[in-house]
Design an enzyme around this catalytic site. Structure first.
Site, PDB file in Angstrom:
ATOM      1  N   ASP A 196       0.661  -3.227 -10.165  1.00  0.00           N
ATOM      2  CA  ASP A 196      -0.590  -3.241 -10.816  1.00  0.00           C
ATOM      3  C   ASP A 196      -1.595  -4.146 -10.183  1.00  0.00           C
ATOM      4  O   ASP A 196      -2.793  -3.666 -10.012  1.00  0.00           O
ATOM      5  CB  ASP A 196      -0.492  -3.568 -12.279  1.00  0.00           C
ATOM      6  CG  ASP A 196       0.022  -5.328 -12.493  1.00  0.00           C
ATOM      7  OD1 ASP A 196       0.850  -5.716 -11.624  1.00  0.00           O
ATOM      8  OD2 ASP A 196      -0.310  -5.738 -13.559  1.00  0.00           O
ATOM      9  N   THR A 197      -1.162  -5.434  -9.451  1.00  0.00           N
ATOM     10  CA  THR A 197      -2.335  -6.198  -8.812  1.00  0.00           C
ATOM     11  C   THR A 197      -2.425  -5.589  -7.556  1.00  0.00           C
ATOM     12  O   THR A 197      -3.635  -5.788  -7.053  1.00  0.00           O
ATOM     13  CB  THR A 197      -1.776  -7.533  -8.922  1.00  0.00           C
ATOM     14  OG1 THR A 197      -0.480  -7.809  -8.095  1.00  0.00           O
ATOM     15  CG2 THR A 197      -1.764  -8.147 -10.235  1.00  0.00           C
TER      16      THR A 197
ATOM     17  N   ASN B 150      -2.557  -2.462  -6.755  1.00  0.00           N
ATOM     18  CA  ASN B 150      -3.431  -1.371  -6.881  1.00  0.00           C
ATOM     19  C   ASN B 150      -4.956  -1.784  -7.221  1.00  0.00           C
ATOM     20  O   ASN B 150      -5.685  -0.927  -6.565  1.00  0.00           O
ATOM     21  CB  ASN B 150      -3.003  -0.648  -8.428  1.00  0.00           C
ATOM     22  CG  ASN B 150      -1.357   0.081  -8.313  1.00  0.00           C
ATOM     23  OD1 ASN B 150      -0.859   0.271  -7.216  1.00  0.00           O
ATOM     24  ND2 ASN B 150      -1.059   0.380  -9.430  1.00  0.00           N
TER      25      ASN B 150
ATOM     26  N   TYR C 299      10.818   1.597  -9.003  1.00  0.00           N
ATOM     27  CA  TYR C 299      10.572   2.345 -10.319  1.00  0.00           C
ATOM     28  C   TYR C 299      10.515   3.709  -9.833  1.00  0.00           C
ATOM     29  O   TYR C 299       9.940   4.190  -8.748  1.00  0.00           O
ATOM     30  CB  TYR C 299       9.345   1.901 -11.173  1.00  0.00           C
ATOM     31  CG  TYR C 299       7.999   2.365 -10.557  1.00  0.00           C
ATOM     32  CD1 TYR C 299       7.049   3.429 -11.127  1.00  0.00           C
ATOM     33  CD2 TYR C 299       7.448   1.282  -9.638  1.00  0.00           C
ATOM     34  CE1 TYR C 299       5.941   3.485 -10.467  1.00  0.00           C
ATOM     35  CE2 TYR C 299       6.099   1.409  -9.152  1.00  0.00           C
ATOM     36  CZ  TYR C 299       5.402   2.544  -9.386  1.00  0.00           C
ATOM     37  OH  TYR C 299       4.053   2.629  -9.224  1.00  0.00           O
TER      38      TYR C 299
ATOM     39  N   TYR D  97      12.553   1.567 -14.704  1.00  0.00           N
ATOM     40  CA  TYR D  97      12.195   0.568 -13.646  1.00  0.00           C
ATOM     41  C   TYR D  97      13.843  -0.065 -13.231  1.00  0.00           C
ATOM     42  O   TYR D  97      14.669  -0.402 -14.089  1.00  0.00           O
ATOM     43  CB  TYR D  97      11.552  -0.515 -14.238  1.00  0.00           C
ATOM     44  CG  TYR D  97      10.213  -0.201 -14.611  1.00  0.00           C
ATOM     45  CD1 TYR D  97       8.896  -0.681 -13.487  1.00  0.00           C
ATOM     46  CD2 TYR D  97       9.583   0.252 -15.567  1.00  0.00           C
ATOM     47  CE1 TYR D  97       7.794  -0.007 -13.772  1.00  0.00           C
ATOM     48  CE2 TYR D  97       8.341   0.611 -15.863  1.00  0.00           C
ATOM     49  CZ  TYR D  97       7.595   0.356 -14.738  1.00  0.00           C
ATOM     50  OH  TYR D  97       5.877   0.804 -14.951  1.00  0.00           O
ATOM     51  N   TRP D  98      13.742  -0.735 -12.016  1.00  0.00           N
ATOM     52  CA  TRP D  98      15.092  -1.598 -11.566  1.00  0.00           C
ATOM     53  C   TRP D  98      14.120  -2.718 -10.949  1.00  0.00           C
ATOM     54  O   TRP D  98      13.854  -2.609  -9.949  1.00  0.00           O
ATOM     55  CB  TRP D  98      15.881  -0.826 -10.571  1.00  0.00           C
ATOM     56  CG  TRP D  98      16.686   0.290 -11.009  1.00  0.00           C
ATOM     57  CD1 TRP D  98      17.848   0.284 -11.517  1.00  0.00           C
ATOM     58  CD2 TRP D  98      16.173   1.632 -11.397  1.00  0.00           C
ATOM     59  NE1 TRP D  98      18.239   1.598 -11.887  1.00  0.00           N
ATOM     60  CE2 TRP D  98      17.214   2.448 -11.790  1.00  0.00           C
ATOM     61  CE3 TRP D  98      14.984   2.234 -10.990  1.00  0.00           C
ATOM     62  CZ2 TRP D  98      17.206   3.660 -12.191  1.00  0.00           C
ATOM     63  CZ3 TRP D  98      14.876   3.665 -10.991  1.00  0.00           C
ATOM     64  CH2 TRP D  98      15.832   4.412 -11.772  1.00  0.00           C
TER      65      TRP D  98
ATOM     66  N   GLY E 123      -6.529   1.890 -15.301  1.00  0.00           N
ATOM     67  CA  GLY E 123      -6.949   0.518 -15.337  1.00  0.00           C
ATOM     68  C   GLY E 123      -7.011  -0.281 -14.271  1.00  0.00           C
ATOM     69  O   GLY E 123      -8.013  -1.154 -14.140  1.00  0.00           O
ATOM     70  N   ASP E 124      -6.055   0.016 -13.447  1.00  0.00           N
ATOM     71  CA  ASP E 124      -6.115  -0.979 -12.161  1.00  0.00           C
ATOM     72  C   ASP E 124      -7.314  -0.439 -11.442  1.00  0.00           C
ATOM     73  O   ASP E 124      -7.812  -1.352 -10.754  1.00  0.00           O
ATOM     74  CB  ASP E 124      -4.941  -0.591 -11.409  1.00  0.00           C
ATOM     75  CG  ASP E 124      -3.607  -1.033 -12.091  1.00  0.00           C
ATOM     76  OD1 ASP E 124      -3.645  -2.032 -13.084  1.00  0.00           O
ATOM     77  OD2 ASP E 124      -2.531  -0.527 -11.695  1.00  0.00           O
TER      78      ASP E 124
END
Length: 315
Positions: free
Chosen positions: A28-29, A31, A87, A100-101, A256-257
């Site tokens: 997310d960050t 992106n 993921y 996810y892993w 959103g990112d």
């Protein structure tokens, strides 16, 4: 440094048709940083990413990917006993499903070294993190991170935060709410999503969400609400910015990112919050029209390492 993002870069496997998967890298960050570059000029200084990776070949690939994109990787910690998280995205019942892993990913140790954390955050004009950044850390880790951010802010940095609530990453819901509120309290800009906030904090509407974060100490709040207007609370008061009409999204991953990236780049350029929200919605509209959390944007190619090397050779 114009902008430093802090979090986890993961291996992304997407597709799955006929047993074939495409590998990429996202988080997310990362992106948000990826899309912020498109609105920033490399001549105004670098952008960077702070995380922890392993010393394995996949970690090397991630560093190479970031380096080529013009993202400074000099502060990334390399941990010999850890590997990147992973993921997979597949289609189920007409929608995306994520597996996810990441339980033992290297990024969970990025805040173990307080000196490295403070060194990474010391020179940035703006620092961006999310609720996921906090959630992957043990409590002593996110406390250490918030201390470093507090010092950076006192040194002149602006802090930007997306609560990005992921309860599955937290062992305790009350701890999750406390950590998110603590991060928002020392942030200059907070970029929450209303559906998550309503569920976990009980906000009646986006305005209530914005006002709650402002009361906690956030200087500026822009609440995303899917296809609904963005609610911005800043010095000029409470404002709503419509989302431009667009066709059906091809892939909503990273919506959103990418809004956050467009918004933060505009604010770093000195654009007012309402216009920054328009820049964010325009960026998100571009991203959801393509597949994947990270897409190549022509207006970010000036950051590419080969472009920078070509410019140096031309001088």
């Amino acid at each position: 440094m114009q902008l430093l993002a802090i979090g986890e870069c993961m291996i992304e496997m997407s597709g799955g048709e006929e047993g074939c998967w495409r590998m990429g890298f996202a988080g997310d960050t990362l992106n948000t940083l990826w899309y912020a570059r498109a609105g920033l000029d490399p001549a105004d200084g670098p952008v960077g990413y702070f995380t922890a990776l392993g010393t394995d070949g996949f970690s090397d690939r991630i560093v190479g990917f970031l380096d080529h994109a013009g993202i400074d990787t000099g502060a990334i910690r390399r941990l010999s006993d850890r590997r990147p998280g992973l993921y997979m995205i597949e289609q189920k019942d007409g929608d995306r499903a994520f597996t996810y892993w990441r339980e033992s990913s290297a990024a969970r140790g990025f805040a173990d070294d307080a000196a490295a954390l403070r060194a990474a955050t010391a020179e940035a004009r703006m620092i961006y993190l999310s609720g996921i950044t906090l959630a992957i850390l043990p409590p002593e880790g996110w406390a250490r991170l918030l201390d470093a951010l507090r010092d950076a802010r006192q040194g002149g940095a602006r802090i930007a935060f997306d609560s990005n609530i992921r309860p599955a990453l937290w062992s305790d819901e009350a701890e999750m709410r406390d950590a998110i509120t603590a991060a928002a309290a020392l942030s200059d800009i907070v970029l929450p999503s209303f559906d998550d906030e309503a569920r976990w904090f009980g906000d009646a509407d986006p305005a209530a969400c914005a006002e709650r974060y402002a009361a906690a100490g956030a200087g500026e709040v822009a609440v995303k609400d899917g296809a609904g207007p963005v609610t911005v609370l800043a010095e000029a008061g409470l404002m709503r910015v419509p989302v431009p009409e667009a066709g059906p999204p091809v892939d909503a991953t990273g919506a959103g990112d990418s809004f956050n990236g467009g918004y933060l780049a505009a604010r770093l350029r000195g654009t007012a919050p309402v216009e920054a929200a328009r820049a964010g919605t325009a960026m998100a509209a571009r991203v959801i029209a393509a597949h994947g959390a990270i897409i190549d944007l022509p207006d970010a190619r000036a950051w590419h390492r080969d472009a920078a090397e070509g410019e140096r050779h031309d001088r």
